[in-house]
Design a protein around this motif. Structure first.
Motif, mmCIF file in Angstrom:
data_model
loop_
_atom_site.group_PDB
_atom_site.id
_atom_site.type_symbol
_atom_site.label_atom_id
_atom_site.label_comp_id
_atom_site.label_asym_id
_atom_site.label_seq_id
_atom_site.Cartn_x
_atom_site.Cartn_y
_atom_site.Cartn_z
ATOM 1 N N UNK A 1 0.832 -1.207 0.000
ATOM 2 C CA UNK A 1 0.000 0.000 0.000
ATOM 3 C C UNK A 1 0.858 1.246 0.000
ATOM 4 N N UNK A 2 0.289 2.308 -0.546
ATOM 5 C CA UNK A 2 0.845 3.646 -0.415
ATOM 6 C C UNK A 2 0.097 4.343 0.717
ATOM 7 N N UNK A 3 0.850 4.819 1.692
ATOM 8 C CA UNK A 3 0.273 5.422 2.890
ATOM 9 C C UNK A 3 0.455 6.937 2.830
ATOM 10 N N UNK A 4 -0.635 7.655 3.052
ATOM 11 C CA UNK A 4 -0.570 9.105 3.162
ATOM 12 C C UNK A 4 -0.448 9.459 4.632
ATOM 13 N N UNK A 5 0.667 10.081 4.980
ATOM 14 C CA UNK A 5 0.948 10.377 6.382
ATOM 15 C C UNK A 5 0.231 11.653 6.810
ATOM 16 N N UNK A 6 0.232 11.893 8.121
ATOM 17 C CA UNK A 6 -0.428 13.091 8.649
ATOM 18 C C UNK A 6 0.274 14.363 8.210
ATOM 19 N N UNK A 7 1.586 14.296 7.924
ATOM 20 C CA UNK A 7 2.342 15.465 7.481
ATOM 21 C C UNK A 7 2.180 15.742 5.997
ATOM 22 N N UNK A 8 1.419 14.886 5.290
ATOM 23 C CA UNK A 8 1.215 15.089 3.861
ATOM 24 C C UNK A 8 2.141 14.288 2.989
ATOM 25 N N UNK A 9 3.054 13.541 3.555
ATOM 26 C CA UNK A 9 3.965 12.719 2.771
ATOM 27 C C UNK A 9 3.333 11.399 2.357
ATOM 28 N N UNK A 10 4.045 10.662 1.526
ATOM 29 C CA UNK A 10 3.589 9.364 1.026
ATOM 30 C C UNK A 10 4.713 8.350 1.210
ATOM 31 N N UNK A 11 4.385 7.217 1.729
ATOM 32 C CA UNK A 11 5.355 6.132 1.878
ATOM 33 C C UNK A 11 4.737 4.832 1.376
ATOM 34 N N UNK A 12 5.578 3.938 0.910
ATOM 35 C CA UNK A 12 5.129 2.661 0.356
ATOM 36 C C UNK A 12 5.565 1.537 1.290
ATOM 37 N N UNK A 13 4.639 0.694 1.628
ATOM 38 C CA UNK A 13 4.940 -0.426 2.525
ATOM 39 C C UNK A 13 5.595 -1.557 1.743
ATOM 40 N N UNK A 14 6.081 -2.525 2.485
ATOM 41 C CA UNK A 14 6.559 -3.743 1.854
ATOM 42 C C UNK A 14 5.398 -4.648 1.456
ATOM 43 N N UNK A 15 5.735 -5.789 0.849
ATOM 44 C CA UNK A 15 4.704 -6.734 0.416
ATOM 45 C C UNK A 15 4.233 -7.575 1.605
ATOM 46 N N UNK A 16 2.922 -7.608 1.793
ATOM 47 C CA UNK A 16 2.296 -8.460 2.810
ATOM 48 C C UNK A 16 1.772 -9.721 2.124
ATOM 49 N N UNK A 17 2.196 -10.873 2.623
ATOM 50 C CA UNK A 17 1.732 -12.140 2.051
ATOM 51 C C UNK A 17 0.381 -12.488 2.691
ATOM 52 N N UNK A 18 -0.715 -12.157 2.003
ATOM 53 C CA UNK A 18 -2.047 -12.393 2.560
ATOM 54 C C UNK A 18 -2.369 -13.887 2.621
ATOM 55 N N UNK A 19 -1.895 -14.639 1.642
ATOM 56 C CA UNK A 19 -2.155 -16.083 1.654
ATOM 57 C C UNK A 19 -1.429 -16.765 2.812
ATOM 58 N N UNK A 20 -0.236 -16.284 3.127
ATOM 59 C CA UNK A 20 0.484 -16.861 4.264
ATOM 60 C C UNK A 20 -0.240 -16.582 5.573
ATOM 61 N N UNK A 21 -0.890 -15.421 5.681
ATOM 62 C CA UNK A 21 -1.680 -15.132 6.880
ATOM 63 C C UNK A 21 -2.814 -16.151 7.046
ATOM 64 N N UNK A 22 -3.493 -16.461 5.937
ATOM 65 C CA UNK A 22 -4.547 -17.479 6.014
ATOM 66 C C UNK A 22 -3.964 -18.848 6.345
ATOM 67 N N UNK A 23 -2.802 -19.148 5.779
ATOM 68 C CA UNK A 23 -2.179 -20.442 6.061
ATOM 69 C C UNK A 23 -1.830 -20.608 7.526
ATOM 70 N N UNK A 24 -1.322 -19.549 8.151
ATOM 71 C CA UNK A 24 -0.998 -19.629 9.580
ATOM 72 C C UNK A 24 -2.260 -19.787 10.425
ATOM 73 N N UNK A 25 -3.365 -19.169 9.997
ATOM 74 C CA UNK A 25 -4.614 -19.302 10.750
ATOM 75 C C UNK A 25 -5.206 -20.700 10.611
#
Length: 299
Positions: free
Chosen positions: A165-189
């Motif tokens: 995701x691209x995150x819009x910060x409170x100061x008006x900046x933009x940062x990009x997160x790393x990749x989240x493995x959504x399938x791995x989250x389901x696998x752990x659950x």
């Protein structure tokens, strides 16, 4: 004088006339006759030292005859013992009516869902053709059916869905997160869970299959169902990122991007089949997130 004359004492004896003739009614039965009533003799008085008084229910006491009074506490009434009501029966009448109405509503919803699913998977018929739009609106995207497990050549790939995701910060900046493995989250659950939920097993997988089936090779949506599949997968992604606190305390998710990582399932040792173990990626374009979804809504 005749010896049997009424005035003679020879018949009645010196005691005078027979007193039985002077009494009305039938004469008493003579002793020795079988039809004479017999009186039950009174029980003899107990001899010897008096024992302890008998208590009700003593095995030595004779059973009471029907109609005889019972000494001590009154006998319990016939029928099952009454106790406090439990469950729905303990609720007030209006609450029981509400529970009955809710049960009827749930049963009706289940019947409608089963009927829609049957018409969706059954061969085309008059009813499914006439109401095809209503059936599709009910089934897609959450209840779409997939029969690839029973195909002649079942899936032999492991597909992991990842998002960032691209995150819009409170100061008006933009940062990009790393990749989240959504399938791995389901696998752990699911791992070690004897009763995993349908959401953990199929929600993300079916959403990705729905998107691939409604997009071309250039990741462009085909028809109205393509736009619907994008909105469905986007909502799932935003909810997963919010659960992982990807935006941080003051950030807001502005855009999301998804990709798939596909690897071939290795063949068994006894097989001569050769497959590539190099992962293949399919990256989708950035999708803007509506304001209501970014703040926790579902759009």
């Amino acid at each position: 004088m005749d010896a049997y004359d009424e005035g003679s004492d020879a018949r009645h004896g010196p005691g005078g006339p027979d007193p039985r003739r002077a009494l009305p009614g039938p004469a008493p039965a003579p002793e020795g006759r079988e039809d004479a009533p017999r009186r039950r003799p009174a029980p003899p008085a107990s001899e010897g030292p008096a024992g302890p008084p008998s208590t009700p229910g003593d095995p030595a006491d004779p059973p009471a005859a029907p109609g005889d009074p019972v000494d001590g506490p009154s006998a319990p009434a016939a029928g099952p013992p009454s106790g406090p009501r439990t469950g729905v029966a303990a609720l007030p009448l209006r609450h029981r009516i509400g529970a009955a109405v809710a049960l009827v509503g749930v049963a009706a919803g289940v019947c409608v869902h089963l009927g829609m699913t049957f018409l969706h998977v059954a061969p085309a018929n008059t009813v499914s053709k006439e109401h095809s739009r209503t059936i599709e609106d009910w089934i897609y995207p959450e209840f779409e059916q997939n029969w690839k497990l029973f195909a002649p050549n079942p899936l032999q790939q492991n597909i992991a869905v990842q998002a960032r995701a691209e995150i819009r910060t409170a100061a008006g900046g933009v940062r990009t997160t790393g990749w989240y493995d959504l399938s791995a989250q389901d696998g752990r659950a699911i791992d070690g869970n004897p009763l995993p939920s349908h959401t953990q097993q199929n929600e993300l997988r079916r959403a990705w299959d729905f998107l691939i089936a409604t997009h071309d090779d250039d990741n462009r949506p085909v028809g109205l169902r393509g736009a619907l599949s994008e909105a469905y997968l986007r909502r799932i992604t935003v909810l997963r990122l919010d659960r992982a606190d990807a935006a941080g305390p003051d950030g807001v998710v502005d855009r999301v991007q998804l990709r798939s990582r596909t690897t071939q399932v290795p063949p068994p040792e006894w097989s001569e089949e050769q497959v590539s173990t190099t992962p293949e990626y399919r990256t989708l374009p950035w999708w803007p997130v509506p304001e209501d979804e970014a703040r926790g809504g579902v759009g």
